[in-house]
Write a protein that holds these residues in place. Sequence first.
Motif, PDB file in Angstrom:
ATOM      1  N   ILE A  21     -54.373 -51.019 -35.640  1.00 52.94           N
ATOM      2  CA  ILE A  21     -53.650 -51.318 -34.717  1.00 52.94           C
ATOM      3  C   ILE A  21     -52.879 -52.545 -35.341  1.00 52.94           C
ATOM      4  O   ILE A  21     -53.658 -54.273 -35.127  1.00 52.94           O
ATOM      5  N   THR A  22     -51.289 -52.698 -35.127  1.00 52.30           N
ATOM      6  CA  THR A  22     -50.851 -53.801 -35.400  1.00 52.30           C
ATOM      7  C   THR A  22     -49.868 -54.408 -34.398  1.00 52.30           C
ATOM      8  O   THR A  22     -49.294 -52.724 -33.460  1.00 52.30           O
ATOM      9  N   PRO A  23     -49.052 -55.561 -34.290  1.00 49.26           N
ATOM     10  CA  PRO A  23     -48.116 -55.418 -32.940  1.00 49.26           C
ATOM     11  C   PRO A  23     -47.589 -54.515 -32.808  1.00 49.26           C
ATOM     12  O   PRO A  23     -46.553 -54.655 -33.618  1.00 49.26           O
ATOM     13  N   THR A  24     -46.981 -54.623 -30.874  1.00 49.30           N
ATOM     14  CA  THR A  24     -45.847 -53.505 -30.870  1.00 49.30           C
ATOM     15  C   THR A  24     -44.808 -54.633 -30.509  1.00 49.30           C
ATOM     16  O   THR A  24     -45.346 -55.520 -30.123  1.00 49.30           O
ATOM     17  N   VAL A  25     -43.595 -54.269 -30.786  1.00 51.24           N
ATOM     18  CA  VAL A  25     -42.486 -55.309 -30.124  1.00 51.24           C
ATOM     19  C   VAL A  25     -41.584 -54.974 -29.918  1.00 51.24           C
ATOM     20  O   VAL A  25     -41.337 -53.464 -29.576  1.00 51.24           O
ATOM     21  N   HIS A  26     -41.446 -55.481 -27.700  1.00 50.76           N
ATOM     22  CA  HIS A  26     -40.789 -54.580 -27.146  1.00 50.76           C
ATOM     23  C   HIS A  26     -39.640 -55.455 -26.756  1.00 50.76           C
ATOM     24  O   HIS A  26     -39.305 -56.099 -26.596  1.00 50.76           O
ATOM     25  N   SER A  27     -38.329 -54.280 -26.679  1.00 54.57           N
ATOM     26  CA  SER A  27     -37.081 -55.427 -26.453  1.00 54.57           C
ATOM     27  C   SER A  27     -36.657 -54.193 -26.019  1.00 54.57           C
ATOM     28  O   SER A  27     -36.095 -53.527 -26.343  1.00 54.57           O
ATOM     29  N   PHE A  28     -35.881 -54.592 -24.294  1.00 60.40           N
ATOM     30  CA  PHE A  28     -35.585 -53.355 -23.335  1.00 60.40           C
ATOM     31  C   PHE A  28     -35.803 -52.091 -23.520  1.00 60.40           C
ATOM     32  O   PHE A  28     -34.900 -51.027 -24.136  1.00 60.40           O
ATOM     33  N   GLY A  29     -37.349 -51.981 -23.975  1.00 62.34           N
ATOM     34  CA  GLY A  29     -38.001 -50.287 -23.771  1.00 62.34           C
ATOM     35  C   GLY A  29     -37.992 -49.779 -25.213  1.00 62.34           C
ATOM     36  O   GLY A  29     -38.078 -48.561 -25.809  1.00 62.34           O
ATOM     37  N   ILE A  30     -37.801 -50.795 -26.471  1.00 59.09           N
ATOM     38  CA  ILE A  30     -37.632 -50.405 -27.972  1.00 59.09           C
ATOM     39  C   ILE A  30     -38.308 -50.624 -27.988  1.00 59.09           C
ATOM     40  O   ILE A  30     -39.103 -51.214 -27.581  1.00 59.09           O
ATOM     41  N   ILE A  31     -39.012 -49.672 -29.378  1.00 61.59           N
ATOM     42  CA  ILE A  31     -40.205 -49.734 -29.549  1.00 61.59           C
ATOM     43  C   ILE A  31     -39.910 -49.617 -31.028  1.00 61.59           C
ATOM     44  O   ILE A  31     -39.747 -49.001 -31.734  1.00 61.59           O
ATOM     45  N   ASN A  32     -40.169 -51.744 -32.088  1.00 59.40           N
ATOM     46  CA  ASN A  32     -40.687 -51.215 -32.786  1.00 59.40           C
ATOM     47  C   ASN A  32     -41.842 -50.950 -34.046  1.00 59.40           C
ATOM     48  O   ASN A  32     -42.140 -52.067 -33.971  1.00 59.40           O
ATOM     49  N   LYS A  33     -41.982 -50.238 -33.852  1.00 60.07           N
ATOM     50  CA  LYS A  33     -43.567 -50.064 -34.478  1.00 60.07           C
ATOM     51  C   LYS A  33     -43.468 -49.018 -35.569  1.00 60.07           C
ATOM     52  O   LYS A  33     -42.592 -47.982 -36.201  1.00 60.07           O
ATOM     53  N   PRO A  34     -44.006 -49.334 -37.142  1.00 59.96           N
ATOM     54  CA  PRO A  34     -44.142 -48.549 -38.043  1.00 59.96           C
ATOM     55  C   PRO A  34     -44.774 -46.965 -37.724  1.00 59.96           C
ATOM     56  O   PRO A  34     -46.017 -46.912 -36.557  1.00 59.96           O
ATOM     57  N   ILE A  35     -45.410 -46.292 -38.644  1.00 63.44           N
ATOM     58  CA  ILE A  35     -46.689 -45.886 -38.925  1.00 63.44           C
ATOM     59  C   ILE A  35     -48.345 -46.131 -38.822  1.00 63.44           C
ATOM     60  O   ILE A  35     -47.720 -46.832 -39.596  1.00 63.44           O
ATOM     61  N   LEU A  36     -48.999 -45.685 -38.204  1.00 65.21           N
ATOM     62  CA  LEU A  36     -49.952 -46.757 -38.324  1.00 65.21           C
ATOM     63  C   LEU A  36     -50.357 -46.667 -40.050  1.00 65.21           C
ATOM     64  O   LEU A  36     -50.383 -45.292 -39.843  1.00 65.21           O
ATOM     65  N   SER A  37     -51.532 -47.783 -39.799  1.00 66.12           N
ATOM     66  CA  SER A  37     -51.934 -47.595 -41.037  1.00 66.12           C
ATOM     67  C   SER A  37     -52.313 -46.912 -41.627  1.00 66.12           C
ATOM     68  O   SER A  37     -53.813 -46.209 -40.500  1.00 66.12           O
ATOM     69  N   GLU A  38     -53.031 -46.340 -41.984  1.00 63.70           N
ATOM     70  CA  GLU A  38     -54.384 -45.339 -42.780  1.00 63.70           C
ATOM     71  C   GLU A  38     -53.965 -43.745 -42.015  1.00 63.70           C
ATOM     72  O   GLU A  38     -54.646 -43.581 -41.841  1.00 63.70           O
ATOM     73  N   ASN A  39     -52.637 -43.817 -41.503  1.00 64.29           N
ATOM     74  CA  ASN A  39     -52.482 -42.628 -41.104  1.00 64.29           C
ATOM     75  C   ASN A  39     -53.158 -42.224 -39.926  1.00 64.29           C
ATOM     76  O   ASN A  39     -53.608 -41.068 -40.361  1.00 64.29           O
ATOM     77  N   ILE A  40     -53.781 -43.357 -38.981  1.00 66.02           N
ATOM     78  CA  ILE A  40     -54.430 -42.635 -38.075  1.00 66.02           C
ATOM     79  C   ILE A  40     -54.339 -42.793 -36.985  1.00 66.02           C
ATOM     80  O   ILE A  40     -53.635 -44.400 -36.414  1.00 66.02           O
ATOM     81  N   ILE A  41     -54.318 -41.994 -35.946  1.00 69.49           N
ATOM     82  CA  ILE A  41     -53.067 -42.066 -34.610  1.00 69.49           C
ATOM     83  C   ILE A  41     -53.640 -41.716 -33.639  1.00 69.49           C
ATOM     84  O   ILE A  41     -54.745 -40.854 -34.112  1.00 69.49           O
ATOM     85  N   GLY A  42     -53.345 -42.663 -32.288  1.00 67.44           N
ATOM     86  CA  GLY A  42     -54.524 -41.157 -31.411  1.00 67.44           C
ATOM     87  C   GLY A  42     -55.194 -42.554 -30.253  1.00 67.44           C
ATOM     88  O   GLY A  42     -55.412 -43.629 -30.860  1.00 67.44           O
ATOM     89  N   HIS A  43     -55.901 -42.879 -29.427  1.00 67.54           N
ATOM     90  CA  HIS A  43     -57.073 -43.307 -28.549  1.00 67.54           C
ATOM     91  C   HIS A  43     -57.802 -42.844 -27.987  1.00 67.54           C
ATOM     92  O   HIS A  43     -58.182 -41.607 -28.177  1.00 67.54           O
ATOM     93  N   GLY A  44     -59.046 -43.374 -27.994  1.00 65.48           N
ATOM     94  CA  GLY A  44     -60.533 -42.876 -27.342  1.00 65.48           C
ATOM     95  C   GLY A  44     -61.058 -42.556 -28.222  1.00 65.48           C
ATOM     96  O   GLY A  44     -60.822 -42.690 -29.587  1.00 65.48           O
ATOM     97  N   GLU A  45     -61.717 -41.149 -27.761  1.00 56.23           N
ATOM     98  CA  GLU A  45     -62.591 -40.329 -28.557  1.00 56.23           C
ATOM     99  C   GLU A  45     -61.210 -38.821 -29.273  1.00 56.23           C
ATOM    100  O   GLU A  45     -62.167 -38.001 -29.609  1.00 56.23           O
ATOM    101  N   PHE A  46     -59.922 -39.593 -29.006  1.00 53.49           N
ATOM    102  CA  PHE A  46     -59.082 -38.475 -29.611  1.00 53.49           C
ATOM    103  C   PHE A  46     -58.294 -38.835 -30.337  1.00 53.49           C
ATOM    104  O   PHE A  46     -57.059 -38.989 -30.214  1.00 53.49           O
ATOM    105  N   ARG A  47     -59.138 -39.323 -31.503  1.00 53.02           N
ATOM    106  CA  ARG A  47     -57.988 -40.099 -32.952  1.00 53.02           C
ATOM    107  C   ARG A  47     -58.133 -39.105 -33.885  1.00 53.02           C
ATOM    108  O   ARG A  47     -58.553 -37.638 -33.668  1.00 53.02           O
TER     109      ARG A  47
END
Length: 354
Positions: A21-47
């Motif tokens: 996970i790389t840092p997320t930048v928020h500006s007025f609710g806009i999220i500037n975020k690339p696809i997570l490295s290694e193409n792993i997404i999700g949280h906790g046990e559901f990745r």
Amino acid sequence: MNSNRRTFLKKTGIVVGSALITPTVHSFGIINKPILSENIIGHGEFRYKVHKAWGNLDPSTTPVNNCHEMVMDSKGRLIMSTDEPKNNIIIYDKSGKLLNSWTLNFNSAHGLSIFNEGGTDVLFITDPNSGSVVKTTTDGKVLMKLKHPKDIGIYTEKDRFSPTETAIAPNGDIYVADGYGSQYIIQYSAKGDYIRHFGGSGDKDDQFSTAHGVTIDTRDPNNITLMCTSRAHNSFKRFSLDGNYLSSIFLPGAYVCRAVMDDDIMYSGVCWSRLRYLNQTPNSGFITILNKDNKVISNPGGTAPVYENGKLKLMVQESTLFNHCHDVCIDNDKNIYVCQWNAHKTYPIKLERV
């Protein structure tokens, strides 16, 4: 993926997660975020590991416009509905290989549900533009067409009927969500006879704003209920099988499609989230996953769920992987197959559970 590998990754999840996970930048609710490295997404046990090209086919022979919904049959085949008239139904194996395709010549084939009827799989398909709800075999033979609400006297000539989804109760009763029309859930018998309707458009607890989906929730076998979508309310609303309102699950920021049940977990595609000024924002989809207590535990492609004082905070898109997640299908290995609407005619994406 086998359970031993998932157990290993769970044990190393903190290290893996912090590396991905790389840092997320928020500006007025806009999220500037690339696809997570290694193409792993999700949280906790559901990745999940992303296989973006899993469902790619030759568009010259098997085109899609929008990939609307997907179900898995008793043979383990993955059956998908599309609004491309050349092939309303596309059937894959789990490797992404095309097994078959067929059409009803619908130009807006949308909802797709499956029901095992006496040991035989049957499909229920909705076509919002024509107001059609049909029951078919898995190879495309039409078995029944439900009566239009105007023909059974529950809609006037001014009422719009644009069905988006069906759900089939254990006794065979058919529930139709009029999600693009007059916002009712209409109940028919297994033979297609009208029983009742409930809901309608509005902001009361027992009303809907985009009643896009309806699902039979069998997670508590002693209390089987309906899980109905009220997408513009960012909510699921639970009803009894005879149409009485029971409760709501508020999912702020998530324009959810239908609920999909697997064991005691509930999944849903999120077609849009709220970004700048909290407006419904194009190309902002993700997946949301809830536990048996209907608490969000993972948002693949979205921000991690956060509860404060028991209330869920705003959830929005985090990675740029998805456009509009319209439906998900869960296989026996707990992998997710994602169908997208308005996503440049792309084919389904596979999320492999890790």
